[in-house]
Design an enzyme around this catalytic site. Sequence first.
Site, PDB file in Angstrom:
ATOM      1  CB  SER A 148      30.428  16.530 -42.145  1.00 26.24           C
ATOM      2  OG  SER A 148      29.177  16.525 -42.825  1.00 26.24           O
ATOM      3  CE1 TYR A 159      29.004  12.547 -39.189  1.00 26.37           C
ATOM      4  CE2 TYR A 159      27.657  14.184 -40.316  1.00 26.37           C
ATOM      5  CZ  TYR A 159      28.756  13.349 -40.290  1.00 26.37           C
ATOM      6  OH  TYR A 159      29.613  13.312 -41.368  1.00 26.37           O
TER       7      TYR A 159
END
Length: 264
Positions: A148, A159
């Site tokens: 990501s 995250y």
Amino acid sequence: MSAAVHAGRFTGKAVTVTGAAQGIGLTVAARIAAEGGAVVLVDRAELVHDVAKELREGGAHAHSVTADLEEFDGAQAAIDEARQQHGRIDVLVNNVGGTIWAKPYEHYTPDQIRAEVQRSLFPTLWTCRAVLPYLIEQRSGTIVNVSSVATRGVNRVPYAAAKGGVNALTASLALEVAQYGIRVVATAPGGTEAPARRVARGPAAQTEQDKRWYQQIVDQTVGSSLLKRYGTLDEQAAAITFLASDEAGYITGSVLPVAGGDQG
């Protein structure tokens, strides 16, 4: 499928896709099946069996496996079953992960931090470890990890740290296994438009503050994109399937941002 299909690109290939019940994973599995690959769809949601059935009804060679990839035993069982289906694994696409909570780091509890890393790093660590003996025995194979660009983003620090780990895993593992004819690559998606999830990653924003924190993610994601928009599922799948294919045979150890110009 709205994107162009490269007929026959995966003919003769056995491809395992994790997180394949919906979203990017489902789109990748459907694209590879349409291009001639035999796909094994892995997810912990029972929904994955319905998805595989729909692909088979459309003429695809698709098998489904339910497993909890946050634990090594689940990853090993899923990889073992995938190999048993076809006698080999040519490509593994690691797509499990996703933000559970969206808020500034000081508001995360220790348990939430642990859960974010468990969700977005460990499934990729475990499945890579599980598949490696098979790929080394074959002296061939490709692993495509889905990372990501949120490694540089707001309100998702745990995250981001997990996906940074995926990037490091990609680079380091590629160095180790190139000698066996194995490639390890990754994409780093940006914001992606998708239908409402049939299985939620976590609790929806409950308070007005939760909604403001989530909106900050949306605003930063669009603002960081040179194209000033979210991508599509097809755009993400196109990059993943390219890297998974023989067309990318001279690419390894790289992370490809797919985020409208945001490099993460």
